[in-house]
Motif scaffolding. Sequence first.
Motif, PDB file in Angstrom:
ATOM      1  N   PHE A  22       0.828  -1.207   0.000  1.00 34.28           N
ATOM      2  CA  PHE A  22       0.000   0.000   0.000  1.00 34.28           C
ATOM      3  C   PHE A  22       0.858   1.251   0.000  1.00 34.28           C
ATOM      4  O   PHE A  22       1.919   1.315   0.612  1.00 34.28           O
ATOM      5  CB  PHE A  22      -0.934   0.009   1.223  1.00 34.28           C
ATOM      6  N   ALA A  23       0.383   2.228  -0.733  1.00 35.43           N
ATOM      7  CA  ALA A  23       0.959   3.576  -0.729  1.00 35.43           C
ATOM      8  C   ALA A  23      -0.176   4.547  -0.993  1.00 35.43           C
ATOM      9  O   ALA A  23      -1.231   4.163  -1.504  1.00 35.43           O
ATOM     10  CB  ALA A  23       2.048   3.710  -1.794  1.00 35.43           C
ATOM     11  N   SER A  24       0.039   5.778  -0.652  1.00 27.37           N
ATOM     12  CA  SER A  24      -1.003   6.794  -0.786  1.00 27.37           C
ATOM     13  C   SER A  24      -0.903   7.498  -2.135  1.00 27.37           C
ATOM     14  O   SER A  24       0.187   7.677  -2.679  1.00 27.37           O
ATOM     15  CB  SER A  24      -0.882   7.836   0.335  1.00 27.37           C
ATOM     16  N   ALA A  25      -2.047   7.912  -2.637  1.00 28.38           N
ATOM     17  CA  ALA A  25      -2.055   8.763  -3.822  1.00 28.38           C
ATOM     18  C   ALA A  25      -1.594  10.170  -3.464  1.00 28.38           C
ATOM     19  O   ALA A  25      -1.235  10.951  -4.339  1.00 28.38           O
ATOM     20  CB  ALA A  25      -3.454   8.801  -4.430  1.00 28.38           C
ATOM     21  N   SER A  26      -1.620  10.479  -2.176  1.00 27.95           N
ATOM     22  CA  SER A  26      -1.201  11.783  -1.656  1.00 27.95           C
ATOM     23  C   SER A  26       0.205  11.672  -1.062  1.00 27.95           C
ATOM     24  O   SER A  26       0.474  10.802  -0.236  1.00 27.95           O
ATOM     25  CB  SER A  26      -2.185  12.238  -0.576  1.00 27.95           C
TER      26      SER A  26
END
Length: 317
Positions: A106-110
């Motif tokens: 998982f990683a953030s779009a932000s």
Amino acid sequence: MASRINGFPEQAVITEVGPRDGLQSEPGFVPTDDKIALIRALIDAGLRRFEVTSFVSPRAVPQMRDAAEVMAVFRDRDDLHLTALVPNARGAEAAIEAGVDAMVLFASASESHNLKNVNRSRAESLQGFAKIARLAEGSDVHLQGAIATAFGCPFEGNVDVQAVVDQAKAYRDLGMDYITLGDTTGMATPALVAERVGALRSFLPETDLALHFHNTRGVGLACAYAGLSLGVTHYESSIGGLGGCPFVPRATGNVATEDLVYLCHESGVETGTDLGRLIDAAHLAERIVGRELPGQIMKAGPRLQTASMDSVRTANG
């Protein structure tokens, strides 16, 4: 079950994330036996896909220090699909050894939320994922990608849809064919769901898409309804509404699994689950964490659940 609404899929596939996403932020350690009992109750209710745990540093997330023990109980069941969240190569090695079916990266779009959530830039996260992908190549373990803050960021506000598409493309290039759009902040709306699902289908039509909503602003089920109307069949939810990102101000829990199942069944969409047993599991989750949970169906019961007239007082006058 009700008649199916036009345009809705015949079936929805639900991944239960309560054992990981739901319990990870609990202030007190939930005993391993309680976690196992909760998963067993959810299996008895018909669920077959689980985000069971995460292989993270026990110092960073003490709640997940029993990841291998929990996995060991269920790893040999061929009827279950068991995933675990992994943040780095060390976690991936442990997850592969534990026998997970898939690792969730998982990683953030932000950018700002990614820094808060994992103390890395988005680019650094993707570099780390490449190492995990190489480890997975020599195993039977699949990779799944999760895009956090896919509908908005608590620090930046709007997240451009192109940032979500770019993140999904990076996941695709790493070999992930299953991607979850995560409403980490509860900022999703039905309009944003339509926009982002449409964009990803245009650019990555071969990718299986899942939706994961939080009910922070009370529209989690409305967003799920929007997803169903678009034909999306994969959803993630948490029993009783457990959970909420610890790195988001004013965050509240995930959409409750039993509430999502109720919506599906009342819309004519099959889930393979028993709503009554899910309600029982939600009450078990409530007893385990020792507080009232936000799920609504666990309190109100199904639509056609009746009561005797003697159980309610009669109005005077």
